[in-house]
Design an enzyme around this catalytic site. Structure first.
Site, PDB file in Angstrom:
ATOM      1  N   MET A 112      24.066   8.960   3.020  1.00  0.00           N
ATOM      2  CA  MET A 112      23.850  10.188   3.769  1.00  0.00           C
ATOM      3  C   MET A 112      24.088   9.961   5.264  1.00  0.00           C
ATOM      4  SD  MET A 112      23.370  13.310   3.372  1.00  0.00           S
ATOM      5  CE  MET A 112      22.466  13.986   1.984  1.00  0.00           C
ATOM      6  N   PHE A 156     -11.754  -8.018  13.420  1.00  0.00           N
ATOM      7  CA  PHE A 156     -10.662  -8.442  12.546  1.00  0.00           C
ATOM      8  C   PHE A 156     -10.344  -7.329  11.539  1.00  0.00           C
ATOM      9  CE2 PHE A 156      -9.241 -10.602   8.586  1.00  0.00           C
ATOM     10  CZ  PHE A 156      -7.983 -10.958   9.056  1.00  0.00           C
ATOM     11  N   GLN A 157      -9.089  -6.996  11.448  1.00  0.00           N
ATOM     12  CA  GLN A 157      -8.604  -5.940  10.550  1.00  0.00           C
ATOM     13  C   GLN A 157      -9.254  -4.592  10.815  1.00  0.00           C
ATOM     14  OE1 GLN A 157      -8.459  -7.509   6.466  1.00  0.00           O
ATOM     15  NE2 GLN A 157      -6.393  -8.193   6.977  1.00  0.00           N
ATOM     16  N   LYS A 177     -17.798  -1.232   5.755  1.00  0.00           N
ATOM     17  CA  LYS A 177     -18.253  -2.165   4.712  1.00  0.00           C
ATOM     18  C   LYS A 177     -19.771  -2.123   4.529  1.00  0.00           C
ATOM     19  CE  LYS A 177     -17.373  -6.791   2.944  1.00  0.00           C
ATOM     20  NZ  LYS A 177     -16.710  -8.081   3.180  1.00  0.00           N
ATOM     21  N   GLU A 209       0.805  -1.220   0.000  1.00  0.00           N
ATOM     22  CA  GLU A 209       0.000   0.000   0.000  1.00  0.00           C
ATOM     23  C   GLU A 209       0.839   1.272   0.000  1.00  0.00           C
ATOM     24  OE1 GLU A 209      -0.613  -2.644   1.876  1.00  0.00           O
ATOM     25  OE2 GLU A 209      -2.704  -3.227   1.585  1.00  0.00           O
TER      26      GLU A 209
END
Ligand SMILES: Cc1ncc(C[n+]2csc(CCOP(=O)(O)OP(=O)(O)O)c2C)c(N)n1
Lengths: 594, 168
Positions: A491, A121-122, A171, A59
């Protein structure tokens, strides 16, 4: 947009509404990754063919790709991810977009409304987590609110100072049916409380012009705000600067706002900016900041920042004014509009440059004469500056876009690539996100399929989002990557050398992959070189080989980026580096500063 | 050079929607600004607007920053710096519990009378006083109650309004 009578009052579900709204808003592409909470939306995407979906492999990649898309087009980048881990994986990209003022709309899935707060969940508190790293966010409560919120989100993302907006979608909401009437909302609908000011205050413009016209040692300092204002702002800026005959410097985010090949351009300013740009900022009598926010990488030690100058700042965001550096005249408004207003008030110049301005230019030329970016390509080790110089020469006649990762290579790219127009340079300036450049290049390529898109990378940064090579293969996105490979987090190594007594704690990149084989394993191509005389051919091969390509260029491992204003030092304390016979100072007092 | 610290009372009109308060508080904690007090309640139910009154302190530049940062929050309609806009009234309500008996108890009642605090709960060995006033007056009352058996204080924080016809 006109209301179409046949479409009015349809009963469709939330997911279909989302897709329809996005199409209405002119969205052509979504970067995303599916999951349980967004399956209904993916179903709606499956059933239509107006909007293209680019499947990423992580993502974070979707967010940076959308940033690249947005930055190179001036349009809003759109992302779709699932709940929980999909949303948390997006956080870095949102923070990056917020810092660099990139317009994004990120749709996140959420567990059904009745399960929110139950550690389902999630489930993650996405609006809570993303509140400080978005310009605004929404949790949609009912399907009826969806069309309004989506249109509002696009308005907020792009109006005023742009930024990322999250829409969290439970949802049940995206599955619920509701009445949908096309054309109810348009981009003009706006928002009931958010209405940023774009037209400047005339008196402030007059006062600024008074200072500008009478300046003896002026300098223009332009930043990413010009790019966000649109290409017309760059054109106006260019006209303004040319008509005044004044010098101009750009921030890292502002590269391309003024043609780099022009003699009035002093190069980038700031920590690794040019000597002439920083000295001119330090010694000027009038500073004109246009769409730039006096970032600490630009100002160095605040108490010593350009003490003798009168400062004018133009910005669309009032909170960017007087934040770090108090200014004498502030003008709130769209920077393009303000420059137009200033141009209209610029008196017709008669007799060439004033004596004071001539003196100022003489001084600047003397600083320029130090040739601060000078380097020596000798022996058979490739200097990173040389590789970039060749990359620039071999691509400058082309329709080319550059992205970078974060580190030394990014600074060298900013120093050695030259941009003649805006939207061609994509880099993570504010957040400094390693792993930005590769997926960003993918987003740029989606927007400009026929153009050459090159990511200038460090090997450590590239490892952070290398999985997107798979997305590039799938979607036939021929992104070119040139790694300036020093086998160090360069760096970090540079700072350890300069401020931590050369104790190279964990900055060596052990067990690097063979990048050519890595490319090949994805079905792409690559080349590895280590000799200066191989550079041109490698770049040509990279450009000419169809499909994604990785050129692994082994460079001098110990090269440091110069010039350098150490963290917390003043502009006049700038170090030019060993090629200028200046000792590399090794002090530990820079340690606390970043 | 030391900067003078200024105390400002700021009223903010916001959409009455979830998350607004979190946004405002997050701004202060995220950017390290001071909050001395903060009150919030819906004030125009028709328009679904809430008013947040907050008292903050800092150097001039920070106060200006705070206002600009508040103003750019999307659900914020208006930011008014009452300290700058002119004479205004600040009030706070406090509930103050004093436990004790004998002379101390009698003394607390006498002082409460002077401060026009009301007794809203009374038992043989405790009082709960209610008082409204400027924060300074509330502070003074609390200080005087300390030696007399003060055990608990609950304060609302400042609500404020401009004097006269003018409104924000
Ligand atoms: C996500 C992330 N983690 C850590 C850092 C800190 N950091 C800044 S530059 C750098 C090293 C980058 O190394 P490389 O990509 O090889 O580039 P080089 O500096 O060698 O050109 C690191 C670790 C960062 N900017 N971003």
């Amino acid at each position: 947009m006109a209301t179409s009578a046949d479409n009015s009052g349809e009963n469709i579900n939330g997911s279909e509404m989302i897709v329809r709204c996005l199409a209405e808003l002119g969205v052509e592409v979504i970067f995303g990754y599916p999951g349980g909470a967004v399956l209904p939306i993916y179903d709606a995407i499956f059933k239509q063919n107006k909007i293209r979906h680019i499947l990423v492999r992580h993502e974070q990649g979707a967010l940076h790709a959308a940033e690249g898309y947005a930055r190179s087009t001036g349009r809003v980048g759109v992302v779709l991810v699932t709940s929980g881990p999909g949303a948390t994986n997006s956080v870095t990209g949102l923070a990056d977009a917020l810092m660099d003022s990139i317009p994004l709309v990120c749709l996140t899935g959420q567990v059904p409304t009745h399960m929110i707060g139950n550690d389902a969940f999630q489930e993650a508190d996405t609006v809570g987590i993303t509140r400080p790293c978005t310009k605004h966010n929404y949790l949609v409560k009912t399907v009826e609110d969806l069309p309004r919120i989506i249109h509002e989100a696009f308005y907020i993302a792009s109006a005023g100072r742009p930024g990322p907006v999250v829409i969290d979608l439970p949802k049940d909401v995206v599955m619920a049916e509701g009445d949908y009437q096309e054309g109810t909302y348009t981009s003009e609908t706006g928002h009931r409380s958010y209405r940023p000011r774009t037209e400047p205050d005339n008196a402030a413009v007059d006062a600024a012009m008074e200072l500008i016209v009478n300046a003896e040692r002026p300098i223009f300092y332009s930043g990413g705000g010009i790019i966000n204002s649109g290409p017309a702002a760059s054109e106006a800026l260019t006209r303004f600067v040319r008509e005044t005959g004044y010098p101009i410097t750009n921030t890292l985010m502002g590269l391309g706002t003024y043609p780099a090949s022009d003699a009035q351009f002093l190069g980038m300013l700031g920590m690794h900016g040019t000597y002439e740009a920083n000295m001119a900022m330090a010694e000027c009598d009038v500073m004109i900041a246009l769409g730039a926010r006096f970032d600490d990488r630009v100002t160095g030690r605040l108490s010593d920042f350009s003490k003798g100058s009168k400062k004018i700042q133009v910005d669309i965001d009032p909170s960017s004014v007087n934040k770090n550096v108090p200014v004498d005249i502030s003008i709130i408004g769209d920077v393009g509009t303000v420059i137009d207003a200033m141009l209209a008030k610029l008196p017709n110049k008669s007799g060439g440059k004033s004596a004071a301005l001539e003196d100022w230019w003489r001084q600047i030329e003397a600083w320029r004469g130090r040739d601060c970016l000078r380097f020596k390509q000798h022996g058979d080790i490739i200097k990173p500056q040389y590789a970039l110089q060749r990359l620039y020469e071999l691509t400058k006649e082309r329709d080319v876009y550059f992205t970078t990762e974060v580190g030394q290579h990014q600074m060298w790219a900013a120093q050695f690539l030259k941009f003649e127009e805006p939207n061609r340079w994509m880099t993570s300036g504010g957040l400094g996100t390693m792993g930005y450049g590769f997926p960003a290049a993918m987003g740029v390529q989606v927007a400009h399929p026929e153009s050459l898109v090159i990511n200038v990378a460090g090997e450590a940064s590239l490892m952070m989002n290398i999985q997107e090579l798979s997305s590039m293969m799938q979607h036939r996105l021929p992104v070119k990557t040139i790694i300036l490979n020093n086998e160090y987090m360069g760096m970090v190594r540079q700072w350890q050398e300069l401020f931590h007594g050369g104790r190279y704690s964990e900055s060596y990149m052990d067990s690097l992959p063979d990048f050519v084989k890595l490319a090949e394993s994805f079905g792409a191509n690559g080349i590895k070189i280590s000799k200066p005389e191989e550079v041109d051919d490698a770049i040509r091969t990279m450009i000419e080989t169809p499909g994604p390509f990785i050129a692994d260029v082994l460079i001098d491992k110990t090269e440091n980026v110069y010039p350098m204003i150490p963290g917390g030092a003043a502009h006049y304390e700038m170090k030019l580096g060993p090629d200028h016979g200046e000792l590399e100072e090794k002090a530990e007092d820079g340690m606390v500063l970043v | 050079m030391t900067e003078t610290i200024e105390r400002h009372t700021i009223s903010v009109l916001v959409d009455n929607e979830p998350g607004v308060l979190a946004r405002v508080i997050g701004l202060f904690s995220g950017r390290g600004y001071n909050i001395e007090s903060l009150t919030v309640a819906e004030v125009e139910s028709g328009a679904a607007l809430s008013r947040i009154n907050l008292v903050t302190s800092g150097p001039r530049m920070i106060i200006e920053q705070i206002k600009a940062q508040l103003d750019r929050l999307v659900p914020v309609h208006q930011v008014s710096d009452l300290t700058e806009e002119g004479p205004h009234i600040e009030r706070e309500l406090a509930l103050i519990k004093v436990v004790g008996s004998g002379e101390a108890r009698a003394e607390s009642l006498r002082i409460a009378d002077i401060f026009r605090a009301h007794v809203v709960d009374s038992e043989s060995d405790s009082f709960v006083f209610e008082m409204t006033g400027k924060p300074g007056k509330v502070n003074a009352f609390i200080r005087l109650m300390e030696p007399l058996g003060l055990t608990e204080v609950s304060r609302t924080g400042v609500v404020a309004l401009l004097r006269g016809k003018k409104s924000i």
